[in-house]
Design an enzyme around this catalytic site. Sequence first.
Site, PDB file in Angstrom:
ATOM      1  N   GLY A  88       0.832  38.950 -32.012  1.00 35.87           N
ATOM      2  CA  GLY A  88       2.043  38.190 -31.579  1.00 35.87           C
ATOM      3  C   GLY A  88       3.105  38.104 -32.467  1.00 35.87           C
ATOM      4  O   GLY A  88       3.420  39.012 -33.481  1.00 35.87           O
ATOM      5  N   ALA A  89       4.120  37.386 -32.384  1.00 37.58           N
ATOM      6  CA  ALA A  89       5.262  37.249 -33.256  1.00 37.58           C
ATOM      7  C   ALA A  89       5.932  35.747 -33.199  1.00 37.58           C
ATOM      8  O   ALA A  89       5.719  34.934 -32.466  1.00 37.58           O
ATOM      9  CB  ALA A  89       6.583  38.221 -32.795  1.00 37.58           C
ATOM     10  N   GLY A 142       4.389  35.817 -39.627  1.00 35.96           N
ATOM     11  CA  GLY A 142       3.703  35.327 -40.472  1.00 35.96           C
ATOM     12  C   GLY A 142       3.464  33.845 -40.665  1.00 35.96           C
ATOM     13  O   GLY A 142       3.194  33.054 -41.550  1.00 35.96           O
ATOM     14  N   GLU A 177      -1.064  42.133 -41.269  1.00 36.56           N
ATOM     15  CA  GLU A 177      -0.263  42.139 -40.068  1.00 36.56           C
ATOM     16  C   GLU A 177       0.597  43.442 -40.139  1.00 36.56           C
ATOM     17  O   GLU A 177       0.653  44.523 -39.547  1.00 36.56           O
ATOM     18  CB  GLU A 177       0.341  41.172 -39.543  1.00 36.56           C
ATOM     19  CG  GLU A 177      -0.631  40.220 -39.235  1.00 36.56           C
ATOM     20  CD  GLU A 177      -0.128  38.876 -38.719  1.00 36.56           C
ATOM     21  OE1 GLU A 177      -0.530  38.146 -37.791  1.00 36.56           O
ATOM     22  OE2 GLU A 177       0.861  38.510 -39.203  1.00 36.56           O
TER      23      GLU A 177
HETATM   24  C1  5RP Z   1       0.576  35.216 -37.784  1.00 30.27           C
HETATM   25  C2  5RP Z   1       1.499  35.714 -37.169  1.00 30.27           C
HETATM   26  C3  5RP Z   1       1.454  35.263 -35.732  1.00 30.27           C
HETATM   27  O1  5RP Z   1       1.555  36.446 -34.935  1.00 30.27           O
HETATM   28  C4  5RP Z   1       2.526  34.463 -35.392  1.00 30.27           C
HETATM   29  O2  5RP Z   1       2.865  33.315 -36.035  1.00 30.27           O
HETATM   30  C5  5RP Z   1       2.771  34.243 -33.865  1.00 30.27           C
HETATM   31  O3  5RP Z   1       1.811  33.284 -33.577  1.00 30.27           O
HETATM   32  P1  5RP Z   1       1.519  32.525 -32.043  1.00 30.27           P
HETATM   33  O4  5RP Z   1       1.018  33.724 -31.129  1.00 30.27           O
HETATM   34  O5  5RP Z   1       0.175  31.525 -32.594  1.00 30.27           O
HETATM   35  O6  5RP Z   1       2.565  32.013 -31.663  1.00 30.27           O
HETATM   36  O7  5RP Z   1       2.620  36.257 -37.356  1.00 30.27           O
HETATM   37  O8  5RP Z   1       0.730  35.470 -39.067  1.00 30.27           O
END
Ligand code: 5RP
Length: 231
Positions: free
Chosen positions: A84-85, A97, A105
């Site tokens: 994800g991001a 992060g 990651e």
């Molecule tokens: C974890 C990340 C996640 O990919 C990012 O925070 C997105 O999280 P989510 O899919 O819960 O919105 O970088 O370190």
Amino acid sequence: MDKEAGKRLAAEQAATHVERGMTLGLGTGSTAKYFVEIMGARIKEGWTLRGIPTSEETSRQARAVGIELITPDETTIIDLAVDGADEADPQLNLIKGGGGALLREKIIASAARKFIVIADKSKRVVTLGAFPLPVEIDPFAWALTVKRLREVLFEQGYESPKLDLRAAEGAPIFSDGGNLIIDCALERIESPALLDKSLAGIPGVVETGLFCNIADLIIYGDADGVSIEPG
Ligand code: 5RP
């Protein structure tokens, strides 16, 4: 359609890139969770897949759904990483992060033959920076590292950004690697690659949450289905 449905759609689309026998980099967070769940379903259908988790949290989930896990030291080939991001721009630059797993990651995403980002459409921005940039730092002399971080950010045009040591209930949060995370409220990041390079050069900085020139594809999910960049 809620965000969760968008995340799931993006994860399902990413799953179409998976082939039997692949070694997968498994991302962290609520969107990556859907992908791990789908991979668990493939295993139950009889597929052979191996996973390299990017966090203890993902490791637990992947084990629970039956994915065979290996450590990154057991292979030099990662066929595909999916993660994800927190934000993504049209040039495929990312902020990651939010879940604190940025270092692992980034190592896995950079090493993978292909890196696919999955996200609900709200993560797409024209310019990165509204989401505070996580910077992972060594706990040793951390206050000196933060001082230097401030100086370098000033040199990059950020006059007095708010920098927060990530904490919960008054205690610092440590990453799986035992490091601290500083969340930097920068508002706008005009030159992500340049900023990443400048911050990464600071002694004590372990990694930044800027992922530039790493993503091959971003799959966004929303009420209209999925959209893929580059198209
Ligand atoms: C974890 C990340 C996640 O990919 C990012 O925070 C997105 O999280 P989510 O899919 O819960 O919105 O970088 O370190």
